[in-house]
Design an enzyme around this catalytic site. Structure first.
Site, PDB file in Angstrom:
ATOM      1  N   ASP A   1     -11.614 -18.959   8.883  1.00 10.19           N
ATOM      2  CA  ASP A   1     -11.995 -17.904   9.810  1.00 10.19           C
ATOM      3  C   ASP A   1     -12.957 -18.305  10.925  1.00 10.19           C
ATOM      4  O   ASP A   1     -12.725 -18.012  12.082  1.00 10.19           O
ATOM      5  CB  ASP A   1     -12.629 -16.743   9.039  1.00 10.19           C
ATOM      6  CG  ASP A   1     -11.757 -16.252   7.877  1.00 10.19           C
ATOM      7  OD1 ASP A   1     -10.721 -16.879   7.597  1.00 10.19           O
ATOM      8  OD2 ASP A   1     -12.113 -15.236   7.272  1.00 10.19           O
TER       9      ASP A   1
ATOM     10  N   GLU B   1     -16.723 -19.591  -4.358  1.00 13.42           N
ATOM     11  CA  GLU B   1     -15.819 -19.524  -3.207  1.00 13.42           C
ATOM     12  C   GLU B   1     -15.844 -20.842  -2.435  1.00 13.42           C
ATOM     13  O   GLU B   1     -14.808 -21.365  -2.043  1.00 13.42           O
ATOM     14  CB  GLU B   1     -16.245 -18.365  -2.297  1.00 13.42           C
ATOM     15  CG  GLU B   1     -15.303 -18.118  -1.127  1.00 13.42           C
ATOM     16  CD  GLU B   1     -15.706 -16.894  -0.304  1.00 13.42           C
ATOM     17  OE1 GLU B   1     -16.827 -16.365  -0.510  1.00 13.42           O
ATOM     18  OE2 GLU B   1     -14.898 -16.472   0.548  1.00 13.42           O
TER      19      GLU B   1
HETATM   20  C1  GLC Z   1     -11.626 -15.553   3.664  1.00 14.15           C
HETATM   21  C2  GLC Z   1     -11.135 -16.979   3.849  1.00 14.15           C
HETATM   22  C3  GLC Z   1      -9.632 -17.000   3.677  1.00 14.15           C
HETATM   23  C4  GLC Z   1      -9.267 -16.426   2.310  1.00 14.15           C
HETATM   24  C5  GLC Z   1      -9.904 -15.049   2.089  1.00 14.15           C
HETATM   25  C6  GLC Z   1      -9.766 -14.575   0.657  1.00 14.15           C
HETATM   26  O1  GLC Z   1     -11.149 -14.702   4.641  1.00 14.15           O
HETATM   27  O2  GLC Z   1     -11.499 -17.490   5.096  1.00 14.15           O
HETATM   28  O3  GLC Z   1      -9.132 -18.300   3.808  1.00 14.15           O
HETATM   29  O4  GLC Z   1      -7.894 -16.335   2.188  1.00 14.15           O
HETATM   30  O5  GLC Z   1     -11.269 -15.110   2.379  1.00 14.15           O
HETATM   31  O6  GLC Z   1     -10.263 -15.512  -0.246  1.00 14.15           O
END
Ligand code: GLC
Length: 434
Positions: A174, A403
Site C-alpha cells: 500500500d 503482520e
Molecule cells: C494490507 C496489506 C495488503 C494485505 C491486507 C490484508 O492492506 O498492504 O497487502 O492484503 O492488508 O492483510
C-alpha cells in the site's frame, strides 16, 4: 495483550505448527479466513491464496474452500476483488457503503496481486487426496482463466506486455515509497468522509500517513464515479503503475495456469495462455536496472522507471524470468542484509525512504519472503533461499505470526496472529524453499 493487540513474548518463546494451525482456525469465519481479527475483518484476495496453501498442509478440503469462497466475489468481467465483504463489520474503513458496489456478496472495486492460480496449482500438484484435487482444480480452472483474460483486457488493452495497477492497494504494498511520486499526483480532496479505523487497532507510526490515506480514498471516489467500468477506470486514473510484484506474480500465475490448462483446458486455451506468457516475459525485461542490481516498477503515466529499490524487485525470479540474473540479485540482497540485519526488508535500507517500522516502507513480510526464496531456489541458489527461510522462521519464532517485522530489531509489528504469516510458517516446516 499490549495496546496494539500483541501478546508480549519474552526471549523467543517459539511458535509451533500447532500454534500456526490454531491461528488459521481462530481466524476462520466459515469457509474463509480474515487476515487477522479486527484490523482486517473480511476476506482479502492475495491473503487467501497464501492461506489456502497454509490450510493445504493439514486440511485439503478447507484449502479448496478458501479459494471457492474468494471466487464468490469474482465479477462478471472476470475481476477478482481485493476484498470480499462476506459479513458486515464496523472495524474497517472503507466498507461496502463507500465502494457502493451492488452485488452479493459485496466487494471492493479494485484487485490485488494474482497469486490464486499459483495457489490452486500448488494444491493440485502437492495433493494427498488426488480425487478431491482433480475435481476442485477442474472446477476453479475456468474462473482462473477468466481472471487472467481480465488482466489483459482491463489492464493491458493495447497489449504492450505489462499490466497496470490503478491504486496502491492493488499492489498489495500500500504505502511503498515506489508509489510516492505517482501518488503525489492524486489530489487529497475526498467526497467520502474519512473515518480511519486502522489506527484504532495499530499504532499510527506503523501505518500509512494521513495524506496518503486521503489520496487512497480520492481514487476510490473517482472509480465509483466511473461506474467501476474497467476501461473508464484505466482512462481516468491519475495513478497508473506497472508494479513489479503484480507483473511477476501474474507471469508465474500464467505459467501455473498453463499447467492446469494442459489437464483441464483446450489446446486453444493453452496457446492463448502461452502467448500471454511470451509477451509478459519479454516485457519484464524493460524493468531491469543495472545500477540497482534489481528490477524496478514503471510509472505508466510518464513511462519513467521508478528508481527505488523495493523487495518486489526480486520477484521476477519467482516468475522464472531470467534465472541467469540470480547471482546479481543475490549480491543485491546481501548488501541489503548487511545494512538491515534481517531479510528481506521491503525497501532498500540504503534509501532515505527506508523506515524499518512503517508498513511497506521497510518491514519484512513473510509472504514476500516465501516468493523471493522460491525464486532463488528455482534459479539454483539454494543458499540464498535457505537464508531467507531461516530469517523468516526466526522472526516468527521470536515474535509470533505478526503482520510484519522490523528488520533491524526483529520486533513483530502491525496486527498479531496473522493468517498469511502463520500459513508461511506451516509451508516452511518441511524444509522446502517454496
Ligand atoms: C494490507 C496489506 C495488503 C494485505 C491486507 C490484508 O492492506 O498492504 O497487502 O492484503 O492488508 O492483510
Amino acid at each position: 495483550m499490549d495496546g496494539h493487540g500483541h501478546r508480549p513474548r519474552h526471549g523467543g518463546s517459539g511458535v509451533t505448527p500447532d500454534d500456526a494451525r490454531a491461528i488459521l482456525r481462530a481466524n476462520d469465519r466459515g469457509g474463509y479466513c480474515v487476515p487477522t481479527a479486527r484490523l482486517y475483518p473480511f476476506q482479502w484476495n492475495w491473503d487467501s491464496a497464501f492461506v489456502a496453501l497454509g490450510w493445504g498442509s493439514f486440511d485439503e478440503p478447507r484449502a479448496w474452500q478458501e479459494i471457492t469462497s474468494l471466487l464468490k466475489g469474482q465479477w462478471d468481467d472476470g475481476m477478482i476483488p481485493q476484498i470480499v465483504f462476506h459479513a458486515p463489520s464496523d472495524d474497517y474503513f472503507p466498507g461496502p457503503d463507500v465502494w457502493g458496489i451492488a452485488r452479493t456478496p459485496p466487494t471492493s472495486g479494485i484487485t490485488q496481486p494474482p497469486v490464486l492460480a499459483t495457489a490452486a496449482h500448488r494444491l493440485w500438484t502437492h495433493a494427498r487426496d488426488r480425487a478431491l484435487a482433480d475435481a476442485q482444480a477442474a472446477a476453479v480452472y475456468p474462473s482462473l482463466l477468466r481472471n487472467h483474460r481480465w488482466w489483459q483486457a482491463a489492464r493491458d488493452p493495447e497489449r504492450r506486455g505489462l499490466v497496470a495497477t490503478l491504486h496502491p492497494w492493488e499492489t498489495g504494498m500500500d504505502n511503498s515509497p515506489a508509489w510516492d511520486a505517482a501518488l503525489a499526483r492524486v489530489p487529497t480532496e475526498t467526497v467520502t468522509p474519512i473515518r480511519r479505523r486502522d489506527t484504532a487497532h495499530v499504532d499510527a507510526s506503523m501505518r500509512p500517513r494521513g495524506a496518503e490515506y486521503q489520496r487512497f480514498i480520492h481514487l476510490v471516489d473517482l472509480f465509483r464515479d466511473a461506474g467501476w467500468d474497467a476501461a473508464r477506470m484505466l482512462a481516468v486514473s491519475p495513478f497508473r503503475v506497472a508494479d513489479i510484484a503484480t507483473n511477476a506474480i501474474l507471469l508465474r500465475a500464467e505459467r501455473d495456469l498453463l499447467a492446469l490448462a494442459a489437464r483441464f483446458g483446450t489446446a486453444a486455451e493453452q496457446a492463448e495462455i502461452g502467448a500471454r506468457i511470451d509477451r509478459l516475459d519479454a516485457a519484464l525485461e524493460r524493468l531491469w536496472r543495472d545500477d540497482l542490481g534489481l528490477y524496478a516498477a514503471m510509472d505508466l503515466t510518464t513511462h519513467a522507471v521508478i528508481p527505488i529499490g523495493i523487495s518486489a524487485g526480486f520477484l521476477p525470479l519467482f516468475a522464472g524470468h531470467a534465472p541467469a540474473r540470480a547471482a546479481t540479485l543475490a549480491a543485491t540482497l546481501a548488501r541489503w542484509a548487511g545494512r538491515a540485519g534481517r531479510v528481506v526488508p521491503s525497501t532498500d535500507p540504503a534509501f532515505p525512504a527506508f523506515e524499518p517500522r512503517r508498513y511497506w516502507r521497510g518491514p519484512v513480510w513473510a509472504v514476500v519472503n516465501w516468493m523471493i526464496a522460491g525464486g532463488f531456489a528455482a534459479a539454483g541458489d539454494a543458499a540464498t533461499a535457505a537464508r531467507i527461510r531461516a530469517d523468516t522462521l526466526a522472526l516468527i519464532d521470536a515474535a509470533g505470526a505478526s503482520e510484519y517485522f522490523d528488520p533491524t530489531t526483529g520486533d513483530g509489528i502491525g496486527g498479531a496472529d496473522f493468517s498469511w504469516t502463520a500459513s508461511i510458517y506451516l509451508l516452511w516446516q518441511d524444509g522446502t524453499p517454496a
